[in-house]
Design an enzyme around this catalytic site. Structure first.
Site, PDB file in Angstrom:
ATOM      1  N   CYS A   2      10.947   4.387  10.425  1.00 36.45           N
ATOM      2  CA  CYS A   2      11.592   5.676  10.224  1.00 36.45           C
ATOM      3  C   CYS A   2      12.698   5.105   9.007  1.00 36.45           C
ATOM      4  O   CYS A   2      12.997   4.194   8.891  1.00 36.45           O
ATOM      5  CB  CYS A   2      12.355   5.911  11.482  1.00 36.45           C
ATOM      6  SG  CYS A   2      11.261   5.842  12.960  1.00 36.45           S
ATOM      7  N   ARG A  35       9.166   6.812   4.540  1.00 30.31           N
ATOM      8  CA  ARG A  35       9.101   5.814   5.599  1.00 30.31           C
ATOM      9  C   ARG A  35       8.638   6.417   6.878  1.00 30.31           C
ATOM     10  O   ARG A  35       8.305   5.736   7.795  1.00 30.31           O
ATOM     11  CB  ARG A  35      10.423   5.467   5.867  1.00 30.31           C
ATOM     12  CG  ARG A  35      11.172   4.540   4.851  1.00 30.31           C
ATOM     13  CD  ARG A  35      12.683   4.056   5.077  1.00 30.31           C
ATOM     14  NE  ARG A  35      12.371   3.117   6.159  1.00 30.31           N
ATOM     15  CZ  ARG A  35      12.446   1.670   5.783  1.00 30.31           C
ATOM     16  NH1 ARG A  35      12.348   1.499   4.412  1.00 30.31           N
ATOM     17  NH2 ARG A  35      12.263   0.797   6.602  1.00 30.31           N
ATOM     18  N   TRP A  83       8.431   7.946  12.103  1.00 30.35           N
ATOM     19  CA  TRP A  83       7.258   7.942  12.306  1.00 30.35           C
ATOM     20  C   TRP A  83       7.019   7.441  13.652  1.00 30.35           C
ATOM     21  O   TRP A  83       7.423   6.224  14.249  1.00 30.35           O
ATOM     22  CB  TRP A  83       6.957   6.618  11.357  1.00 30.35           C
ATOM     23  CG  TRP A  83       5.304   6.243  11.298  1.00 30.35           C
ATOM     24  CD1 TRP A  83       4.411   6.978  10.462  1.00 30.35           C
ATOM     25  CD2 TRP A  83       4.594   5.202  11.929  1.00 30.35           C
ATOM     26  NE1 TRP A  83       3.177   6.330  10.734  1.00 30.35           N
ATOM     27  CE2 TRP A  83       3.661   5.408  11.692  1.00 30.35           C
ATOM     28  CE3 TRP A  83       5.108   4.251  12.956  1.00 30.35           C
ATOM     29  CZ2 TRP A  83       2.352   4.332  12.242  1.00 30.35           C
ATOM     30  CZ3 TRP A  83       4.191   3.306  13.478  1.00 30.35           C
ATOM     31  CH2 TRP A  83       3.062   3.424  12.844  1.00 30.35           C
ATOM     32  N   ASN A 109      15.386   2.935  14.361  1.00 31.01           N
ATOM     33  CA  ASN A 109      14.151   2.563  13.619  1.00 31.01           C
ATOM     34  C   ASN A 109      13.804   1.383  14.320  1.00 31.01           C
ATOM     35  O   ASN A 109      14.507   0.672  14.627  1.00 31.01           O
ATOM     36  CB  ASN A 109      14.395   2.325  12.232  1.00 31.01           C
ATOM     37  CG  ASN A 109      13.236   1.826  11.747  1.00 31.01           C
ATOM     38  OD1 ASN A 109      12.022   1.709  11.987  1.00 31.01           O
ATOM     39  ND2 ASN A 109      13.275   1.014  10.288  1.00 31.01           N
ATOM     40  N   GLY A 110      12.565   1.414  14.782  1.00 35.00           N
ATOM     41  CA  GLY A 110      12.056   0.125  15.349  1.00 35.00           C
ATOM     42  C   GLY A 110      11.394   0.462  16.875  1.00 35.00           C
ATOM     43  O   GLY A 110      11.184   1.620  17.113  1.00 35.00           O
ATOM     44  N   GLU A 499     -10.094  -2.587  -1.882  1.00 33.40           N
ATOM     45  CA  GLU A 499      -8.927  -1.906  -2.191  1.00 33.40           C
ATOM     46  C   GLU A 499      -9.363  -0.525  -2.756  1.00 33.40           C
ATOM     47  O   GLU A 499      -8.639   0.566  -2.291  1.00 33.40           O
ATOM     48  CB  GLU A 499      -8.174  -2.447  -3.492  1.00 33.40           C
ATOM     49  CG  GLU A 499      -6.810  -1.726  -4.043  1.00 33.40           C
ATOM     50  CD  GLU A 499      -5.907  -1.440  -2.990  1.00 33.40           C
ATOM     51  OE1 GLU A 499      -5.990  -1.704  -1.721  1.00 33.40           O
ATOM     52  OE2 GLU A 499      -5.045  -0.580  -3.454  1.00 33.40           O
ATOM     53  N   LYS A 503      -8.095   2.921  -0.728  1.00 35.29           N
ATOM     54  CA  LYS A 503      -7.574   4.078  -1.422  1.00 35.29           C
ATOM     55  C   LYS A 503      -8.063   5.416  -0.827  1.00 35.29           C
ATOM     56  O   LYS A 503      -7.469   6.317  -0.664  1.00 35.29           O
ATOM     57  CB  LYS A 503      -7.443   3.973  -2.896  1.00 35.29           C
ATOM     58  CG  LYS A 503      -6.281   2.953  -3.314  1.00 35.29           C
ATOM     59  CD  LYS A 503      -4.938   3.223  -3.198  1.00 35.29           C
ATOM     60  CE  LYS A 503      -4.356   2.692  -2.010  1.00 35.29           C
ATOM     61  NZ  LYS A 503      -3.735   1.361  -1.816  1.00 35.29           N
ATOM     62  N   GLU A 506      -7.458   6.294   2.781  1.00 36.49           N
ATOM     63  CA  GLU A 506      -6.126   6.479   2.946  1.00 36.49           C
ATOM     64  C   GLU A 506      -5.844   8.053   2.441  1.00 36.49           C
ATOM     65  O   GLU A 506      -5.199   8.956   2.962  1.00 36.49           O
ATOM     66  CB  GLU A 506      -5.140   6.068   2.334  1.00 36.49           C
ATOM     67  CG  GLU A 506      -5.023   4.564   2.762  1.00 36.49           C
ATOM     68  CD  GLU A 506      -3.954   3.718   1.934  1.00 36.49           C
ATOM     69  OE1 GLU A 506      -2.929   3.290   2.318  1.00 36.49           O
ATOM     70  OE2 GLU A 506      -4.324   3.348   0.517  1.00 36.49           O
ATOM     71  N   HIS A 522     -27.624  -8.556   3.722  1.00 36.23           N
ATOM     72  CA  HIS A 522     -27.680  -9.095   4.972  1.00 36.23           C
ATOM     73  C   HIS A 522     -27.325  -8.009   6.017  1.00 36.23           C
ATOM     74  O   HIS A 522     -26.650  -8.591   7.073  1.00 36.23           O
ATOM     75  CB  HIS A 522     -26.453 -10.318   4.996  1.00 36.23           C
ATOM     76  CG  HIS A 522     -26.696 -11.364   4.045  1.00 36.23           C
ATOM     77  ND1 HIS A 522     -27.888 -12.316   4.391  1.00 36.23           N
ATOM     78  CD2 HIS A 522     -26.318 -11.706   2.732  1.00 36.23           C
ATOM     79  CE1 HIS A 522     -27.869 -13.282   3.295  1.00 36.23           C
ATOM     80  NE2 HIS A 522     -26.961 -12.947   2.474  1.00 36.23           N
ATOM     81  N   LYS A 625       5.047   4.543   4.943  1.00 37.70           N
ATOM     82  CA  LYS A 625       5.308   3.348   3.589  1.00 37.70           C
ATOM     83  C   LYS A 625       5.584   1.981   4.124  1.00 37.70           C
ATOM     84  O   LYS A 625       5.068   1.127   3.708  1.00 37.70           O
ATOM     85  CB  LYS A 625       6.346   4.238   2.654  1.00 37.70           C
ATOM     86  CG  LYS A 625       6.487   3.334   1.438  1.00 37.70           C
ATOM     87  CD  LYS A 625       5.186   3.329   0.484  1.00 37.70           C
ATOM     88  CE  LYS A 625       5.397   2.495  -0.521  1.00 37.70           C
ATOM     89  NZ  LYS A 625       3.853   2.255  -1.453  1.00 37.70           N
TER      90      LYS A 625
HETATM   91  C1  F6R Z   1      -2.139   0.937   1.152  1.00 42.94           C
HETATM   92  C2  F6R Z   1      -0.778   0.664   1.615  1.00 42.94           C
HETATM   93  C3  F6R Z   1      -0.737  -0.609   2.852  1.00 42.94           C
HETATM   94  C4  F6R Z   1       0.412  -1.627   2.641  1.00 42.94           C
HETATM   95  C5  F6R Z   1       0.672  -2.578   3.705  1.00 42.94           C
HETATM   96  C6  F6R Z   1       1.491  -3.564   3.437  1.00 42.94           C
HETATM   97  O1  F6R Z   1      -2.096   1.734   0.298  1.00 42.94           O
HETATM   98  O2  F6R Z   1       0.108   0.647   0.946  1.00 42.94           O
HETATM   99  O3  F6R Z   1      -2.136  -1.183   3.002  1.00 42.94           O
HETATM  100  O4  F6R Z   1      -0.346  -2.499   1.441  1.00 42.94           O
HETATM  101  O5  F6R Z   1       1.320  -1.749   4.889  1.00 42.94           O
HETATM  102  O6  F6R Z   1       2.959  -3.120   3.019  1.00 42.94           O
HETATM  103  P1  F6R Z   1       3.938  -4.082   2.426  1.00 42.94           P
HETATM  104  O7  F6R Z   1       3.307  -4.472   1.062  1.00 42.94           O
HETATM  105  O8  F6R Z   1       5.158  -3.323   2.297  1.00 42.94           O
HETATM  106  O9  F6R Z   1       4.080  -5.278   3.322  1.00 42.94           O
END
Ligand code: F6R
Length: 630
Positions: A2, A35, A83, A109-110, A499, A503, A506, A522, A625
């Protein structure tokens, strides 16, 4: 994960400040909304009482609520953007949570792991709860200690002492911020395993989950240590441990420009951040080598003899950052000849990994707060490994707890889906690989210089892709109704494919998967049917070991089964044309560096498709995030 903000300003009678707690806290929440954004709330202390508002949904819902039911002017306030972990995203579960007859407000937060046990204890004492959250239990505990154990006596430490005693009983990860009606000019905060930074102002002080919470007001920040409590007033910042012993934080200057946390004229942070990428890579490379290509990684304060004795590297990361690690593995093994494993942080420590003093742990994290990665790094340290953090967030927990750090200089990444951090992480990991190769004599200085020169050309090449992105944007729009998209790659193209798929999942919420192109036959090839879109990341035809020819065969295999192929290939690669519905050309570059380019069209594609669907690309559903829970 959060977002948390706290503020204490001085009364207008004493200094001519125009800041109102409500404005400061809301501005901080706006910047921290990345966040978590499933509910938001705020509490201020005014006229000897706590007044609070909270609302499920985005911050805009809270703002509407505040317009309908304004809060009184105040100089002390706390705010939260959530969150959800314990209890769904409802108005009741939103923070702040109140206790002590409504005189105490708490945000968190946590996760408080022993909340069920504490709740039972408090219920037995007659406390009733309104929400399903662990936070309300913490609020009730602090309130109970303040009122019943300390007798509400501020002379004996009041809220700060109550927080200390409560923290001694709490297990798990938490940042807590509390205000009390009896101490109207104080915010008390505590942190264990979750982030918290103090902002130092003139006649006002701030708290934030990170510096974006107060960057509009001050650049002077204080980093708090583990298990610390901080009590701020307008003029003072007092730090102690959980037992009241004085402690010190580390002051530093925040060199982020507030404007760089804005959208810069783009419709979304994500689009801006995709366009930031030439600079993100450039800044990450800058100042780290001399004219002869000799690398001097100043922040990498780790004994060179120790680095020479490393016999295994384990990269720990999650999500996009783990894909950056997978790309880096190819380069590090090639350049340094050190066996390199890449492991998802959350899998690592539960499988009894083989780690010793000759193991170098390289954690990769944009936020530096990802709990899974933090815990994995701690575990590796306990086993005696040396730890290096590749991180984008200055002063965050993972680099602080690592033996050494190599910062990526991508600037603040606000959009939830990572873009520029990914490229900067690859660039930084490459610098680390080259540095190890230099130190251990695996490469001649001239070879390192040549690779650095190639890396130096990457920013302009990314710019070239960005300047010619219309075709890929159109493809994104045209494919708005796609139900599933597959991505294939080989060698460094494999993590790029994964990746690209991540994207799309997400942002556009459609099924997408990345496969190693060689693996297709396979099993996964069974997925191919008429019209199935398949992106293929094709290696340079100038690369090694007939890799190019193998991938071209893979394109033919899926095409023969009805796939619609979209190929990312190097300029001048005519061979792919015959087998592709669409070819997206990227500038020529050595194979190992190609991910820094081939990822970009995939980001643009996902952004365009999600935008065509009308989705919020900066804050996709269900995500946050910074994932600060395990
Ligand atoms: C995907 C994304 C997440 C982060 C992951 C790790 O777009 O942003 O998969 O890469 O949660 O986050 P960090 O790099 O902050 O440890």
């Amino acid at each position: 994960m959060c977002g948390i903000v706290g503020y204490v300003g001085r009364s207008a009678g004493r200094v001519n400040t125009e800041h109102k707690a409500l404005d400061v806290v809301l501005e901080g929440l706006r910047r921290l909304e990345y966040r978590g954004y499933d509910s938001a709330g705020i509490a201020v202390v005014a006229d000897g009482a706590i007044s609070s508002r909270k609302k499920s949904g985005k911050l805009s819902n809270l703002i509407a609520e505040l317009e309908a039911h304004p809060l009184p002017d105040a100089l002390t306030g706390i705010g939260h953007t959530r969150w959800a972990t314990h209890g769904g995203p409802t108005d009741l579960n939103a923070h702040p949570h109140l206790s002590d007859g409504g005189k105490l407000a708490l945000i968190h937060n946590g996760i408080i792991e022993n909340f069920a046990e504490l709740k039972q204890e408090l219920v037995a004492k007659g406390v009733t709860f309104l929400s399903e959250t662990d936070t309300e239990v913490a609020a009730a505990l602090i309130g109970d200690i303040y009122r019943n154990q300390l007798g509400g006596d501020n002379a004996s430490g009041g809220l700060t002492r109550a927080m200390e005693l409560a923290c001694q009983r709490l297990e798990g990860a938490f940042t807590l911020l509390a205000v009390h009606a009896d101490q109207p000019d104080v915010v008390v905060a505590a942190r264990r395993n979750s982030p918290l930074v103090v902002g130092l102002g003139e006649g006002e002080n701030f708290l934030g989950s990170d510096v974006s919470g107060f960057i509009d007001y001050t650049r002077r920040a204080v980093e708090l240590g583990q298990d610390q409590i901080v009590t701020i007033t307008a003029d003072t910042v007092a730090i102690t441990d959980f037992f009241g012993a004085p402690a010190e934080g580390k002051e530093y200057y925040v060199n982020w420009d507030p404007a760089s946390a804005e959208k810069g004229g783009f419709p979304s942070f994500m689009e801006k951040e995709i366009h930031d990428q030439p600079d993100a890579v450039l800044q990450t490379l800058l100042g780290r080598s001399d004219v002869d290509g000799k690398l001097t990684l100043d922040e990498l304060r780790i004994d060179t003899e120790l680095l020479k004795s490393v016999d295994k590297i384990i990269v720990l990361a999650c999500g996009t950052s783990a894909y950056a690690g997978q790309v880096a593995k190819y380069a590090i093994e090639r350049w340094c000849r050190i066996p390199t494993e890449v492991e998802l942080s959350h899998e690592f420590r539960y499988r009894d990994p083989i780690v010793d003093a000759n193991t170098l742990i390289v954690s990769i994290s944009q936020s530096g707060e990802t709990m899974d990665t933090l815990m994995a790094v701690r575990y590796a340290k306990e086993q005696g490994a040396k730890t290096v953090s590749i991180c984008n967030t200055n002063g965050s927990t993972i680099p602080r707890e690592s033996d050494a750090v190599l910062y990526t200089h991508a600037g603040p990444e606000i959009a939830v889906a990572s873009t520029k951090a990914f490229l900067a992480q690859i660039a930084a990991a490459y610098l680390l690989g080259l540095y190890l190769a230099q130190l251990r004599g695996n490469k001649f200085q001239g070879e390192i210089k040549d690779i650095l020169a190639d890396l130096g050309k990457i920013p302009a090449k990314i710019q070239q892709i960005l300047d010619n992105a219309d075709a890929i944007k159109k493809l994104g729009h045209d494919m708005v109704d796609a139900k599933s998209v597959l991505f294939l790659g080989r060698h460094v193209g494999f993590p790029v494919a994964m990746e690209g798929a991540l994207k799309l999942k997400e942002l556009a919420y459609i099924h997408a998967e990345g496969f190693a192109a060689g693996e297709l036959k396979h099993g996964p090839i069974a997925l191919i049917e008429e019209g199935q879109p398949v992106f293929v990341v094709v290696p340079s035809p100038r690369g090694r070991d007939s890799l190019h020819a193998k991938v071209v065969s893979n394109i033919q295999e899926v095409r023969a089964r009805g796939a619609k192929t979209i190929v990312i290939a190097e300029e001048g690669d005519e061979a792919v044309k015959a087998y592709a519905e669409h070819v997206i050309y990227i500038p020529e570059t050595p194979t190992l560096l190609a991910p820094l380019l081939s990822t970009v069209p995939l980001q643009i594609f996902a952004l365009a498709l999600a935008s065509a669907k009308g989705y919020d690309v900066d804050q996709p559903r269900n995500l946050a995030k910074s994932v600060t829970v395990e």
